[in-house]
Scaffold this motif. Structure first.
Motif, PDB file in Angstrom:
ATOM      1  N   TRP A 188      50.299  43.143  -8.840  1.00 36.20           N
ATOM      2  CA  TRP A 188      50.553  44.264  -9.751  1.00 36.20           C
ATOM      3  C   TRP A 188      51.505  45.328  -9.208  1.00 36.20           C
ATOM      4  O   TRP A 188      52.508  45.670  -9.854  1.00 36.20           O
ATOM      5  CB  TRP A 188      49.222  44.905 -10.188  1.00 36.20           C
ATOM      6  CG  TRP A 188      49.457  46.011 -11.175  1.00 36.20           C
ATOM      7  CD1 TRP A 188      49.378  47.352 -10.951  1.00 36.20           C
ATOM      8  CD2 TRP A 188      49.868  45.864 -12.542  1.00 36.20           C
ATOM      9  NE1 TRP A 188      49.691  48.049 -12.085  1.00 36.20           N
ATOM     10  CE2 TRP A 188      49.993  47.159 -13.080  1.00 36.20           C
ATOM     11  CE3 TRP A 188      50.122  44.761 -13.363  1.00 36.20           C
ATOM     12  CZ2 TRP A 188      50.380  47.396 -14.400  1.00 36.20           C
ATOM     13  CZ3 TRP A 188      50.509  44.993 -14.683  1.00 36.20           C
ATOM     14  CH2 TRP A 188      50.637  46.294 -15.180  1.00 36.20           C
ATOM     15  N   ASP A 225      47.547  39.280 -11.037  1.00 43.55           N
ATOM     16  CA  ASP A 225      47.046  40.382 -11.875  1.00 43.55           C
ATOM     17  C   ASP A 225      47.481  40.133 -13.322  1.00 43.55           C
ATOM     18  O   ASP A 225      47.773  38.999 -13.723  1.00 43.55           O
ATOM     19  CB  ASP A 225      47.554  41.723 -11.314  1.00 43.55           C
ATOM     20  CG  ASP A 225      46.637  42.899 -11.620  1.00 43.55           C
ATOM     21  OD1 ASP A 225      46.722  43.433 -12.737  1.00 43.55           O
ATOM     22  OD2 ASP A 225      45.818  43.273 -10.757  1.00 43.55           O
ATOM     23  N   ASP A 226      47.545  41.172 -14.107  1.00 46.16           N
ATOM     24  CA  ASP A 226      47.861  41.097 -15.530  1.00 46.16           C
ATOM     25  C   ASP A 226      49.208  40.385 -15.767  1.00 46.16           C
ATOM     26  O   ASP A 226      50.123  40.517 -14.964  1.00 46.16           O
ATOM     27  CB  ASP A 226      47.960  42.534 -16.066  1.00 46.16           C
ATOM     28  CG  ASP A 226      47.638  42.630 -17.535  1.00 46.16           C
ATOM     29  OD1 ASP A 226      47.643  41.586 -18.213  1.00 46.16           O
ATOM     30  OD2 ASP A 226      47.386  43.755 -18.010  1.00 46.16           O
ATOM     31  N   CYS A 278      44.842  45.825 -20.067  1.00 50.74           N
ATOM     32  CA  CYS A 278      45.555  47.076 -19.785  1.00 50.74           C
ATOM     33  C   CYS A 278      47.031  46.944 -20.125  1.00 50.74           C
ATOM     34  O   CYS A 278      47.642  47.867 -20.660  1.00 50.74           O
ATOM     35  CB  CYS A 278      45.368  47.459 -18.320  1.00 50.74           C
ATOM     36  SG  CYS A 278      43.673  47.968 -17.973  1.00 50.74           S
ATOM     37  N   GLY A 279      47.614  45.797 -19.795  1.00 56.16           N
ATOM     38  CA  GLY A 279      49.033  45.591 -20.093  1.00 56.16           C
ATOM     39  C   GLY A 279      49.273  45.678 -21.591  1.00 56.16           C
ATOM     40  O   GLY A 279      50.293  46.215 -22.041  1.00 56.16           O
ATOM     41  N   LYS A 294      39.295  39.951 -10.656  1.00 53.68           N
ATOM     42  CA  LYS A 294      39.319  41.401 -10.899  1.00 53.68           C
ATOM     43  C   LYS A 294      39.131  41.584 -12.394  1.00 53.68           C
ATOM     44  O   LYS A 294      39.877  40.998 -13.184  1.00 53.68           O
ATOM     45  CB  LYS A 294      40.657  41.965 -10.432  1.00 53.68           C
ATOM     46  CG  LYS A 294      40.962  43.396 -10.870  1.00 53.68           C
ATOM     47  CD  LYS A 294      42.270  43.860 -10.225  1.00 53.68           C
ATOM     48  CE  LYS A 294      42.837  45.106 -10.880  1.00 53.68           C
ATOM     49  NZ  LYS A 294      44.167  45.448 -10.320  1.00 53.68           N
ATOM     50  N   ASP A 345      39.171  44.232 -15.356  1.00 55.50           N
ATOM     51  CA  ASP A 345      39.664  45.548 -15.759  1.00 55.50           C
ATOM     52  C   ASP A 345      38.879  46.045 -16.975  1.00 55.50           C
ATOM     53  O   ASP A 345      38.022  45.319 -17.517  1.00 55.50           O
ATOM     54  CB  ASP A 345      41.161  45.407 -16.093  1.00 55.50           C
ATOM     55  CG  ASP A 345      41.972  46.572 -15.554  1.00 55.50           C
ATOM     56  OD1 ASP A 345      41.442  47.692 -15.540  1.00 55.50           O
ATOM     57  OD2 ASP A 345      43.134  46.357 -15.173  1.00 55.50           O
ATOM     58  N   CYS A 380      36.951  46.993 -12.070  1.00 54.95           N
ATOM     59  CA  CYS A 380      38.096  47.910 -12.157  1.00 54.95           C
ATOM     60  C   CYS A 380      37.922  48.843 -13.351  1.00 54.95           C
ATOM     61  O   CYS A 380      38.557  48.664 -14.382  1.00 54.95           O
ATOM     62  CB  CYS A 380      39.391  47.104 -12.263  1.00 54.95           C
ATOM     63  SG  CYS A 380      40.869  48.123 -12.345  1.00 54.95           S
ATOM     64  N   TRP A 430      37.940  52.256 -12.618  1.00 54.54           N
ATOM     65  CA  TRP A 430      38.593  53.496 -12.149  1.00 54.54           C
ATOM     66  C   TRP A 430      37.626  54.670 -11.945  1.00 54.54           C
ATOM     67  O   TRP A 430      37.950  55.811 -12.276  1.00 54.54           O
ATOM     68  CB  TRP A 430      39.693  53.911 -13.127  1.00 54.54           C
ATOM     69  CG  TRP A 430      40.303  52.792 -13.892  1.00 54.54           C
ATOM     70  CD1 TRP A 430      41.275  51.952 -13.426  1.00 54.54           C
ATOM     71  CD2 TRP A 430      39.985  52.358 -15.223  1.00 54.54           C
ATOM     72  NE1 TRP A 430      41.581  51.031 -14.394  1.00 54.54           N
ATOM     73  CE2 TRP A 430      40.806  51.258 -15.506  1.00 54.54           C
ATOM     74  CE3 TRP A 430      39.089  52.806 -16.191  1.00 54.54           C
ATOM     75  CZ2 TRP A 430      40.750  50.590 -16.728  1.00 54.54           C
ATOM     76  CZ3 TRP A 430      39.030  52.142 -17.399  1.00 54.54           C
ATOM     77  CH2 TRP A 430      39.855  51.052 -17.663  1.00 54.54           C
ATOM     78  N   ARG A 442      36.515  49.859  -8.138  1.00 56.46           N
ATOM     79  CA  ARG A 442      37.541  50.905  -8.103  1.00 56.46           C
ATOM     80  C   ARG A 442      36.898  52.275  -8.275  1.00 56.46           C
ATOM     81  O   ARG A 442      36.054  52.476  -9.144  1.00 56.46           O
ATOM     82  CB  ARG A 442      38.574  50.636  -9.184  1.00 56.46           C
ATOM     83  CG  ARG A 442      39.584  49.547  -8.811  1.00 56.46           C
ATOM     84  CD  ARG A 442      40.750  50.121  -8.010  1.00 56.46           C
ATOM     85  NE  ARG A 442      41.450  51.077  -8.830  1.00 56.46           N
ATOM     86  CZ  ARG A 442      42.397  50.745  -9.721  1.00 56.46           C
ATOM     87  NH1 ARG A 442      42.786  49.489  -9.851  1.00 56.46           N
ATOM     88  NH2 ARG A 442      42.983  51.671 -10.444  1.00 56.46           N
ATOM     89  N   ASP A 466      44.815  54.367 -11.087  1.00 52.88           N
ATOM     90  CA  ASP A 466      45.769  53.616 -10.268  1.00 52.88           C
ATOM     91  C   ASP A 466      46.471  54.473  -9.212  1.00 52.88           C
ATOM     92  O   ASP A 466      46.829  55.621  -9.458  1.00 52.88           O
ATOM     93  CB  ASP A 466      46.848  53.006 -11.164  1.00 52.88           C
ATOM     94  CG  ASP A 466      46.290  51.905 -12.048  1.00 52.88           C
ATOM     95  OD1 ASP A 466      45.059  51.729 -12.075  1.00 52.88           O
ATOM     96  OD2 ASP A 466      47.085  51.224 -12.719  1.00 52.88           O
ATOM     97  N   ASP A 506      41.854  51.369  -4.608  1.00 52.57           N
ATOM     98  CA  ASP A 506      43.020  50.656  -5.163  1.00 52.57           C
ATOM     99  C   ASP A 506      43.863  50.041  -4.044  1.00 52.57           C
ATOM    100  O   ASP A 506      43.631  50.245  -2.862  1.00 52.57           O
ATOM    101  CB  ASP A 506      43.864  51.551  -6.076  1.00 52.57           C
ATOM    102  CG  ASP A 506      44.664  50.732  -7.105  1.00 52.57           C
ATOM    103  OD1 ASP A 506      44.522  49.490  -7.115  1.00 52.57           O
ATOM    104  OD2 ASP A 506      45.416  51.331  -7.887  1.00 52.57           O
ATOM    105  N   MET A 507      44.870  49.285  -4.496  1.00 53.04           N
ATOM    106  CA  MET A 507      45.619  48.431  -3.567  1.00 53.04           C
ATOM    107  C   MET A 507      46.576  49.239  -2.696  1.00 53.04           C
ATOM    108  O   MET A 507      46.897  50.374  -2.998  1.00 53.04           O
ATOM    109  CB  MET A 507      46.375  47.393  -4.380  1.00 53.04           C
ATOM    110  CG  MET A 507      45.399  46.521  -5.169  1.00 53.04           C
ATOM    111  SD  MET A 507      46.165  45.479  -6.405  1.00 53.04           S
ATOM    112  CE  MET A 507      46.577  46.584  -7.709  1.00 53.04           C
TER     113      MET A 507
HETATM  114  C1  GLA Z   1      44.991  48.719 -14.776  1.00 53.45           C
HETATM  115  C2  GLA Z   1      44.503  48.503 -13.349  1.00 53.45           C
HETATM  116  C3  GLA Z   1      45.668  48.101 -12.480  1.00 53.45           C
HETATM  117  C4  GLA Z   1      46.336  46.843 -13.033  1.00 53.45           C
HETATM  118  C5  GLA Z   1      46.758  47.082 -14.477  1.00 53.45           C
HETATM  119  C6  GLA Z   1      47.232  45.817 -15.152  1.00 53.45           C
HETATM  120  O1  GLA Z   1      45.796  49.833 -14.860  1.00 53.45           O
HETATM  121  O2  GLA Z   1      43.887  49.658 -12.874  1.00 53.45           O
HETATM  122  O3  GLA Z   1      45.234  47.875 -11.151  1.00 53.45           O
HETATM  123  O4  GLA Z   1      45.446  45.766 -12.946  1.00 53.45           O
HETATM  124  O5  GLA Z   1      45.683  47.586 -15.248  1.00 53.45           O
HETATM  125  O6  GLA Z   1      47.627  46.033 -16.465  1.00 53.45           O
END
Ligand code: GLA
Length: 630
Positions: free
Chosen positions: A49, A84-85, A142-143, A186, A188, A252, A254, A271, A275, A306-307
């Motif tokens: 991501w 990821d997404d 999320c995307g 993961k 979300d 995830c 947040w 999480r 982000d 987070d990453m």
């Molecule tokens: C969210 C997550 C991110 C990532 C995006 C992908 O924002 O917190 O880490 O996975 O979605 O769309």
């Protein structure tokens, strides 16, 4: 083994059944933090991501996997390659199966026209790696919500574009893990957060409405129970479809939905914030959401700020001090070490930061103890981490852009002040010694990290605050869910300085703390201060895994930092469900009471603090200098 009932201290009352209102304080004899799945130490690996957002394909994933193997990072533990997404095309209406976008993942095209990630996961496994996948707990991702228009978003009708887990948990988890061979997921939460009927994307017919279970701006309007229920459903499916336990479950949401209070019972990592972005101040924001949650991280259940963003923005090749600080702090906090960089672009110095074995060893230490704040300020912080071999690690983080001369004391390290302390700088390799205290200049945005040896302050045991990985506040007494005001608030990463600025977020204020009262004050009972101990709200139950010690001792009472509203508190110690010792009812202003229990042979010790009557607000109590000794 002597399982005696132990009375200690002055004037202790006879043991009586607890008040009916506090049933959840009943000792269970169990360890309720999650131990299922694969996360005995924090997960390490790479995720697509931060490097590519939705613009991913098989070539990019494999290219990073190749660098990870060839650079030696895989051998150092970076094993999970997580997609990821952006991997999906649509959900097939006839079979309900999610179809992979074969244009970007060509190896997923099967001869019979179906799609499967098995060729890709086989390839990763053959390289000695693990494979991770991504989904959403709602119908949409999320995307789709925040990256609407991205070329890798799902296609087709409204129903075909519902690729999230909602309504498909069992089928999808079975396919991801049993058929496709993934080891990590993961999950979300945008699908249950961002698609109210009023959303323009719902109004214009792009997506079906999902009455939000999470309101990120309001814990009041968040359905915590329903959110938890959905994630529990996933946990159960993972368990069902992975009888060998070969999976890692990453939550995830947040830091929303009061996830602090339940994530450790459900998943392997969770999480703690929104982000991360590649800015120093955003890194501090994310770090802060995990930094005071030391008692909520254990082997099997970690805080996830987070990453990593090493390689980009203020952590790029021109900002190696910041990059080292980011890596050091994630290691100290037992955060997952998930690289978010296009590793094809990494230079030798950047690979050396990610591959610093001595720093990685802190993160992967089998003790699983997240670092505890020994000195806290907005400018400089000192974090101390207990290591399994009896050593300590200390990090001095300069959060500011000016140099700071720090004082480091033996007391902060919980080491004897009259014996020599030896330290090795884990970035330079230099060693040094001191007795009592020393001065250390810390450059702008620098983090000094040392491995430390010395004589323990408690020669025959440990303070509970030295063993956060063994301490779980299963019931932390927080009933008034409030937002955490202690998190660094930077410029809005997505809004700039429009609007009023970022408000406090992330419910969980008042959670249990090591060496501090829940609201950040020094532990203090009737004016007596305790440098060490556990601070927690009343009506709480702490589970402690006994590392084989014989005695638990503490000085207990109502903490001076709150208002008990006339209520009294009794402190109880259990060993494998059996009441071993309890205090008299303590009122506010009562001097600290000594409590002691013989815990030899007991596996799980529970520390319960219950009030004599319900009602009123939350208020803190202290287990001052709580320690396990021989
Ligand atoms: C969210 C997550 C991110 C990532 C995006 C992908 O924002 O917190 O880490 O996975 O979605 O769309």
């Amino acid at each position: 083994m002597l399982r005696s009932l132990y009375w200690a201290g002055a004037g202790l009352a006879m043991i009586a059944a607890g008040p009916a209102f506090a049933d959840d304080l009943a000792a269970t004899g169990g360890w309720s933090a999650n131990t299922k799945g694969q996360a005995a130490t924090p997960p390490m690996g790479w995720n697509s991501w931060n490097a590519f957002h939705g613009d991913i394909d098989e070539e990019k994933v494999l290219a990073s996997a190749n660098v990870i193997v060839n650079s030696g990072l895989a051998a150092k533990g970076f094993k999970s390659i997580n997609i990821d997404d952006g991997w999906w095309l649509k959900r097939d209406m006839a079979t309900g199966r999610v179809i992979i976008r074969t244009k970007t993942f060509p190896s997923a095209a099967m001869p019979d026209g179906s799609t499967s990630f098995r060729p890709l996961t086989d390839r990763l496994h053959a390289m000695g790696l693990r494979a991770g996948i991504y989904s959403d707990i709602g119908r949409n991702t999320c995307g789709q919500v925040f990256g609407n228009g991205s070329s890798t978003n799902p296609e087709g009708s409204v129903a075909e574009r519902e690729v999230g887990l909602y309504g498909h948990v069992d089928q999808d988890i079975g396919i991801f893990f049993k058929e496709w061979g993934f080891d990590y997921i993961k999950v979300d939460g945008c699908g249950i957060r961002a698609l109210p009927a009023s959303s323009p994307l719902v109004k214009n017919g792009t997506y079906r409405a999902f009455p939000p279970l999470i309101d990120f701006d309001s814990i009041q309007r968040t359905d915590v129970k329903a959110v938890r229920g959905l994630f529990e459903e996933v946990a159960q499916a993972l368990d069902r479809h992975n009888p060998d336990g070969q999976y890692t479950f990453s939550l995830c949401i947040w830091g929303s939905a009061d996830v602090r209070s339940w994530a450790a019972k459900v998943g392997n990592l969770s999480r703690t914030s929104e982000d991360i972005t590649p800015q120093w101040s955003r890194m501090l924001h994310n770090m802060d959401t995990a930094a005071r949650r030391e008692l909520y991280a254990h082997p099997g259940s970690w805080n996830d700020p987070d990453m990593l963003f090493i390689g980009s923005g203020e952590f790029d090749a021109a900002h190696m001090t910041e990059a080292r600080s980011h890596f050091s702090m994630w290691a100290m906090l037992n955060a997952p070490l998930i690289i978010g960089f296009d590793l094809r672009k990494a230079n030798a110095e950047q690979l050396a930061v990610l591959g610093n074995s001595a720093i990685i060893a802190l993160n992967q230490d089998p003790g699983g103890h997240q670092a505890v704040l020994a000195y806290d300020s907005n400018d400089l912080q000192i974090y101390v981490k207990t290591l399994a071999n009896g050593d300590k690690a200390v990090a001095l983080l300069n959060r500011t852009s000016a140099p700071i001369e720090a004082d480091l004391t033996a007391a902060q390290l919980k080491l004897a002040s009259d014996a020599q302390i030896g330290m090795t700088d884990l970035w330079s390799g230099k060693t040094m010694q001191f007795v009592g205290e020393t001065k250390l200049p810390v450059g702008p945005r620098e983090t000094l990290v040392y491995r430390v040896s010395g004589q323990h302050l408690l020669p025959n045991g440990s303070y509970l605050s030295e063993l956060p990985g063994n301490v779980y506040p299963a019931v932390d007494g927080v009933t008034a869910r409030q937002l955490d005001p202690m998190i660094h608030r930077g410029l809005g990463p997505w809004t700039g300085t429009r609007g009023g600025g970022e408000p406090p977020r992330y419910a969980g204020w008042g959670g249990a703390r090591a060496d501090r009262a829940p609201w950040g004050q020094e532990l203090s009972i009737s004016g007596t201060k305790f440098p060490y101990g556990i601070g927690i709200m009343a009506n709480s139950r702490i589970e402690v895994r006994n590392p084989g010690k014989r005695k638990l001792v503490a000085q207990v009472g109502i903490d001076d930092s709150g208002d008990a509203g006339g209520r009294r508190v009794r402190f109880e110690i259990y060993g494998d469900r059996k009441l071993l010792s309890q205090s008299a009812w303590q009122a506010a202003g009562t001097a600290p009471a000594s409590i002691e229990a013989s815990v030899a042979g007991y596996r799980i010790i529970e520390l319960v603090a219950r009030t004599d009557r319900p009602g009123g607000g939350d208020f803190p109590v202290s287990w001052g200098n709580a320690a396990l000794t021989d």
